[in-house]
Design a protein around this motif. Structure first.
Motif, PDB file in Angstrom:
ATOM      1  N   ALA A  29       0.822  -1.213   0.000  1.00  0.00           N
ATOM      2  CA  ALA A  29       0.000   0.000   0.000  1.00  0.00           C
ATOM      3  C   ALA A  29       0.853   1.259   0.000  1.00  0.00           C
ATOM      4  O   ALA A  29       0.502   2.245  -0.648  1.00  0.00           O
ATOM      5  CB  ALA A  29      -0.945  -0.003   1.195  1.00  0.00           C
ATOM      6  N   SER A  30       1.957   1.237   0.719  1.00  0.00           N
ATOM      7  CA  SER A  30       2.806   2.423   0.813  1.00  0.00           C
ATOM      8  C   SER A  30       3.312   2.900  -0.552  1.00  0.00           C
ATOM      9  O   SER A  30       3.245   4.100  -0.846  1.00  0.00           O
ATOM     10  CB  SER A  30       3.974   2.144   1.758  1.00  0.00           C
ATOM     11  N   PRO A  31       3.813   2.020  -1.426  1.00  0.00           N
ATOM     12  CA  PRO A  31       4.268   2.495  -2.741  1.00  0.00           C
ATOM     13  C   PRO A  31       3.144   3.077  -3.602  1.00  0.00           C
ATOM     14  O   PRO A  31       3.395   3.913  -4.466  1.00  0.00           O
ATOM     15  CB  PRO A  31       4.852   1.245  -3.399  1.00  0.00           C
ATOM     16  N   VAL A  32       1.910   2.651  -3.359  1.00  0.00           N
ATOM     17  CA  VAL A  32       0.776   3.183  -4.113  1.00  0.00           C
ATOM     18  C   VAL A  32       0.396   4.565  -3.592  1.00  0.00           C
ATOM     19  O   VAL A  32       0.080   5.478  -4.361  1.00  0.00           O
ATOM     20  CB  VAL A  32      -0.437   2.226  -4.029  1.00  0.00           C
ATOM     21  N   ARG A  34       2.350   6.738  -1.668  1.00  0.00           N
ATOM     22  CA  ARG A  34       3.444   7.708  -1.619  1.00  0.00           C
ATOM     23  C   ARG A  34       3.461   8.706  -2.787  1.00  0.00           C
ATOM     24  O   ARG A  34       3.669   9.903  -2.568  1.00  0.00           O
ATOM     25  CB  ARG A  34       4.776   6.979  -1.510  1.00  0.00           C
ATOM     26  N   PRO A  35       3.240   8.312  -4.039  1.00  0.00           N
ATOM     27  CA  PRO A  35       3.285   9.289  -5.137  1.00  0.00           C
ATOM     28  C   PRO A  35       2.210  10.386  -5.054  1.00  0.00           C
ATOM     29  O   PRO A  35       2.374  11.460  -5.624  1.00  0.00           O
ATOM     30  CB  PRO A  35       3.077   8.443  -6.391  1.00  0.00           C
ATOM     31  N   PHE A  36       1.132  10.136  -4.334  1.00  0.00           N
ATOM     32  CA  PHE A  36       0.041  11.099  -4.256  1.00  0.00           C
ATOM     33  C   PHE A  36       0.189  12.093  -3.098  1.00  0.00           C
ATOM     34  O   PHE A  36      -0.614  13.014  -2.965  1.00  0.00           O
ATOM     35  CB  PHE A  36      -1.301  10.370  -4.126  1.00  0.00           C
ATOM     36  N   LYS A  47      -0.022  13.789   8.218  1.00  0.00           N
ATOM     37  CA  LYS A  47      -0.699  12.634   8.811  1.00  0.00           C
ATOM     38  C   LYS A  47      -0.434  11.363   8.019  1.00  0.00           C
ATOM     39  O   LYS A  47      -0.176  10.308   8.595  1.00  0.00           O
ATOM     40  CB  LYS A  47      -2.200  12.880   8.896  1.00  0.00           C
ATOM     41  N   TRP A  48      -0.474  11.439   6.677  1.00  0.00           N
ATOM     42  CA  TRP A  48      -0.235  10.252   5.859  1.00  0.00           C
ATOM     43  C   TRP A  48       1.204   9.785   5.961  1.00  0.00           C
ATOM     44  O   TRP A  48       1.473   8.584   5.946  1.00  0.00           O
ATOM     45  CB  TRP A  48      -0.633  10.508   4.402  1.00  0.00           C
ATOM     46  N   LYS A  49       2.145  10.720   6.060  1.00  0.00           N
ATOM     47  CA  LYS A  49       3.544  10.308   6.233  1.00  0.00           C
ATOM     48  C   LYS A  49       3.734   9.570   7.549  1.00  0.00           C
ATOM     49  O   LYS A  49       4.506   8.614   7.629  1.00  0.00           O
ATOM     50  CB  LYS A  49       4.475  11.520   6.154  1.00  0.00           C
ATOM     51  N   TRP A  55       3.448   2.018   9.515  1.00  0.00           N
ATOM     52  CA  TRP A  55       3.396   0.740   8.808  1.00  0.00           C
ATOM     53  C   TRP A  55       4.788   0.135   8.719  1.00  0.00           C
ATOM     54  O   TRP A  55       4.973  -1.053   8.943  1.00  0.00           O
ATOM     55  CB  TRP A  55       2.826   0.910   7.408  1.00  0.00           C
ATOM     56  N   LYS A  56       5.763   0.973   8.372  1.00  0.00           N
ATOM     57  CA  LYS A  56       7.142   0.495   8.217  1.00  0.00           C
ATOM     58  C   LYS A  56       7.708   0.009   9.543  1.00  0.00           C
ATOM     59  O   LYS A  56       8.250  -1.092   9.646  1.00  0.00           O
ATOM     60  CB  LYS A  56       8.007   1.621   7.659  1.00  0.00           C
ATOM     61  N   TYR A  57       7.596   0.821  10.585  1.00  0.00           N
ATOM     62  CA  TYR A  57       8.154   0.459  11.886  1.00  0.00           C
ATOM     63  C   TYR A  57       7.351  -0.663  12.548  1.00  0.00           C
ATOM     64  O   TYR A  57       7.919  -1.521  13.216  1.00  0.00           O
ATOM     65  CB  TYR A  57       8.230   1.671  12.803  1.00  0.00           C
ATOM     66  N   GLY A  58       6.041  -0.677  12.347  1.00  0.00           N
ATOM     67  CA  GLY A  58       5.207  -1.734  12.909  1.00  0.00           C
ATOM     68  C   GLY A  58       5.507  -3.086  12.298  1.00  0.00           C
ATOM     69  O   GLY A  58       5.294  -4.126  12.911  1.00  0.00           O
ATOM     70  N   ALA A  59       5.998  -3.062  11.050  1.00  0.00           N
ATOM     71  CA  ALA A  59       6.356  -4.301  10.364  1.00  0.00           C
ATOM     72  C   ALA A  59       7.778  -4.736  10.688  1.00  0.00           C
ATOM     73  O   ALA A  59       8.204  -5.815  10.302  1.00  0.00           O
ATOM     74  CB  ALA A  59       6.195  -4.138   8.857  1.00  0.00           C
TER      75      ALA A  59
END
Length: 65
Positions: A29-32, A34-36, A47-49, A55-59
């Motif tokens: 989901a993150s790569p989808v 991020r461009p927007f 907020k989105w960042k 997501w990154k740290y939780g994973a």
């Protein structure tokens, strides 16, 4: 302190599921999303960042080998 049993296994399963969920979000989901981000207002972009970071740290993907 209980270390074995159904409640402990269910608690562990919840954490394991969330690890997989965050890995999925960070990987797919993150790569989808991020461009927007640059098209969003600054508060919404902030907020989105933070979501992408969580997501990154939780994973557990916040390190490189």
């Amino acid at each position: 302190m209980v270390q074995v049993g159904v409640p402990v296994l269910l608690d562990w399963s919840r954490h394991f599921f969330m690890l997989g969920y965050y890995t999925f979000l960070s990987t797919y989901a993150s790569p989808v999303v991020r461009p927007f981000l640059n098209a969003l207002p600054s508060k919404t972009r902030f907020k989105w960042k933070r979501h992408l970071e969580s997501w990154k740290y939780g994973a557990g993907l916040d390190y490189k080998l």
